[in-house]
Design a protein around this motif. Sequence first.
Motif, mmCIF file in Angstrom:
data_model
loop_
_atom_site.group_PDB
_atom_site.id
_atom_site.type_symbol
_atom_site.label_atom_id
_atom_site.label_comp_id
_atom_site.label_asym_id
_atom_site.label_seq_id
_atom_site.Cartn_x
_atom_site.Cartn_y
_atom_site.Cartn_z
ATOM 1 N N PHE A 52 39.156 32.863 42.106
ATOM 2 C CA PHE A 52 38.316 32.639 43.274
ATOM 3 C C PHE A 52 37.088 33.531 43.158
ATOM 4 N N THR A 53 36.055 33.172 43.878
ATOM 5 C CA THR A 53 34.819 33.950 43.862
ATOM 6 C C THR A 53 34.408 34.280 45.289
ATOM 7 N N ILE A 54 33.672 35.365 45.416
ATOM 8 C CA ILE A 54 33.069 35.754 46.685
ATOM 9 C C ILE A 54 31.581 35.930 46.413
ATOM 10 N N LYS A 55 30.762 35.261 47.212
ATOM 11 C CA LYS A 55 29.316 35.237 46.987
ATOM 12 C C LYS A 55 28.564 35.737 48.220
ATOM 13 N N ASN A 56 27.336 36.150 47.985
ATOM 14 C CA ASN A 56 26.465 36.537 49.095
ATOM 15 C C ASN A 56 25.388 35.490 49.356
ATOM 16 N N TYR A 57 25.607 34.259 48.910
ATOM 17 C CA TYR A 57 24.586 33.225 49.064
ATOM 18 C C TYR A 57 25.209 31.837 49.131
ATOM 19 N N ILE A 58 24.411 30.921 49.682
ATOM 20 C CA ILE A 58 24.672 29.482 49.637
ATOM 21 C C ILE A 58 23.372 28.853 49.166
ATOM 22 N N SER A 59 23.426 28.094 48.096
ATOM 23 C CA SER A 59 22.228 27.521 47.464
ATOM 24 C C SER A 59 21.255 28.658 47.158
ATOM 25 N N ASP A 60 20.070 28.619 47.762
ATOM 26 C CA ASP A 60 19.092 29.684 47.531
ATOM 27 C C ASP A 60 19.033 30.684 48.678
ATOM 28 N N ASN A 61 19.900 30.551 49.656
ATOM 29 C CA ASN A 61 19.880 31.419 50.831
ATOM 30 C C ASN A 61 20.829 32.601 50.659
ATOM 31 N N ILE A 62 20.250 33.776 50.465
ATOM 32 C CA ILE A 62 21.022 35.012 50.323
ATOM 33 C C ILE A 62 21.237 35.602 51.715
ATOM 34 N N THR A 63 22.408 36.192 51.937
ATOM 35 C CA THR A 63 22.657 36.810 53.230
ATOM 36 C C THR A 63 21.593 37.863 53.521
ATOM 37 N N GLU A 64 21.308 38.053 54.781
ATOM 38 C CA GLU A 64 20.262 38.985 55.186
ATOM 39 C C GLU A 64 20.788 40.395 55.382
ATOM 40 N N THR A 65 22.099 40.567 55.291
ATOM 41 C CA THR A 65 22.711 41.857 55.577
ATOM 42 C C THR A 65 23.599 42.284 54.418
ATOM 43 N N LYS A 66 23.444 43.521 54.004
ATOM 44 C CA LYS A 66 24.310 44.080 52.966
ATOM 45 C C LYS A 66 25.723 44.206 53.524
ATOM 46 N N MET A 67 26.708 43.783 52.714
ATOM 47 C CA MET A 67 28.090 43.779 53.174
ATOM 48 C C MET A 67 28.975 44.602 52.236
ATOM 49 N N ASN A 68 29.970 45.249 52.822
ATOM 50 C CA ASN A 68 31.010 45.968 52.081
ATOM 51 C C ASN A 68 32.319 45.258 52.410
ATOM 52 N N TYR A 69 33.010 44.760 51.375
ATOM 53 C CA TYR A 69 34.249 44.049 51.657
ATOM 54 C C TYR A 69 35.416 44.633 50.873
ATOM 55 N N SER A 70 36.598 44.428 51.416
ATOM 56 C CA SER A 70 37.824 44.847 50.747
ATOM 57 C C SER A 70 38.757 43.644 50.644
ATOM 58 N N LEU A 71 39.637 43.697 49.670
ATOM 59 C CA LEU A 71 40.657 42.677 49.471
ATOM 60 C C LEU A 71 42.005 43.362 49.627
ATOM 61 N N ARG A 72 42.840 42.834 50.499
ATOM 62 C CA ARG A 72 44.166 43.396 50.715
ATOM 63 C C ARG A 72 45.192 42.312 50.443
ATOM 64 N N VAL A 73 46.150 42.603 49.558
ATOM 65 C CA VAL A 73 47.177 41.633 49.199
ATOM 66 C C VAL A 73 48.426 41.897 50.037
ATOM 67 N N LEU A 74 48.899 40.851 50.689
ATOM 68 C CA LEU A 74 50.142 40.909 51.451
ATOM 69 C C LEU A 74 51.122 39.959 50.783
ATOM 70 N N LYS A 75 52.376 40.375 50.694
ATOM 71 C CA LYS A 75 53.369 39.480 50.094
ATOM 72 C C LYS A 75 54.668 39.574 50.866
ATOM 73 N N SER A 76 55.381 38.456 50.885
ATOM 74 C CA SER A 76 56.734 38.514 51.404
ATOM 75 C C SER A 76 57.578 39.109 50.282
ATOM 76 N N THR A 77 58.776 39.426 50.565
ATOM 77 C CA THR A 77 59.594 40.094 49.548
ATOM 78 C C THR A 77 60.769 39.222 49.124
ATOM 79 N N ASN A 78 60.575 37.910 49.141
ATOM 80 C CA ASN A 78 61.658 37.015 48.778
ATOM 81 C C ASN A 78 61.976 37.049 47.285
#
Length: 149
Positions: A52-78
């Motif tokens: 998967f990818t995470i982008k700061n744009y759609i077509s030629d439109n870049i977001t106007e705000t700088k973003m800080n993101y995190s990825l958190r993995v959750l899993k069941s324990t089956n």
Amino acid sequence: MGKKKLIVIILSICLIVSVFFVTGKITDNNLNETLTFQLNDMIPGDTQTYNFTIKNYISDNITETKMNYSLRVLKSTNIPVNIYLYKNNVQTNILDNNLVSSNNILDVTTKITDSYQLIIYWDANETYESYSGQTDYIDIVIESVQVIE
């Protein structure tokens, strides 16, 4: 800065050739989205791979705000799976002991695409009968906040 911002998350599942878009609108300076992966039909020794990818744009439109993101993995324990997350084709697991990757920055000056590969591996030696027929899932929670400089 009260405008709604967009970050597009594209998830393409390997080997299944399907692509769907998860689009989140940023309000109140943050974005939270969850991607869910079902671990159906896994048996000991199996590996499932998702991109998967995470982008700061759609077509030629870049977001106007700088973003800080995190990825958190959750899993069941089956079922006892090992989880690895690689970023931008570097084969180093970016998850910490709590299954979190933080401080990922999307700037506003250029188009940025962060590409991720999620590897889910079930050790071939984990063959206990109690795991037979179990269904499991993995969630990736994407949490984003606006960077104010």
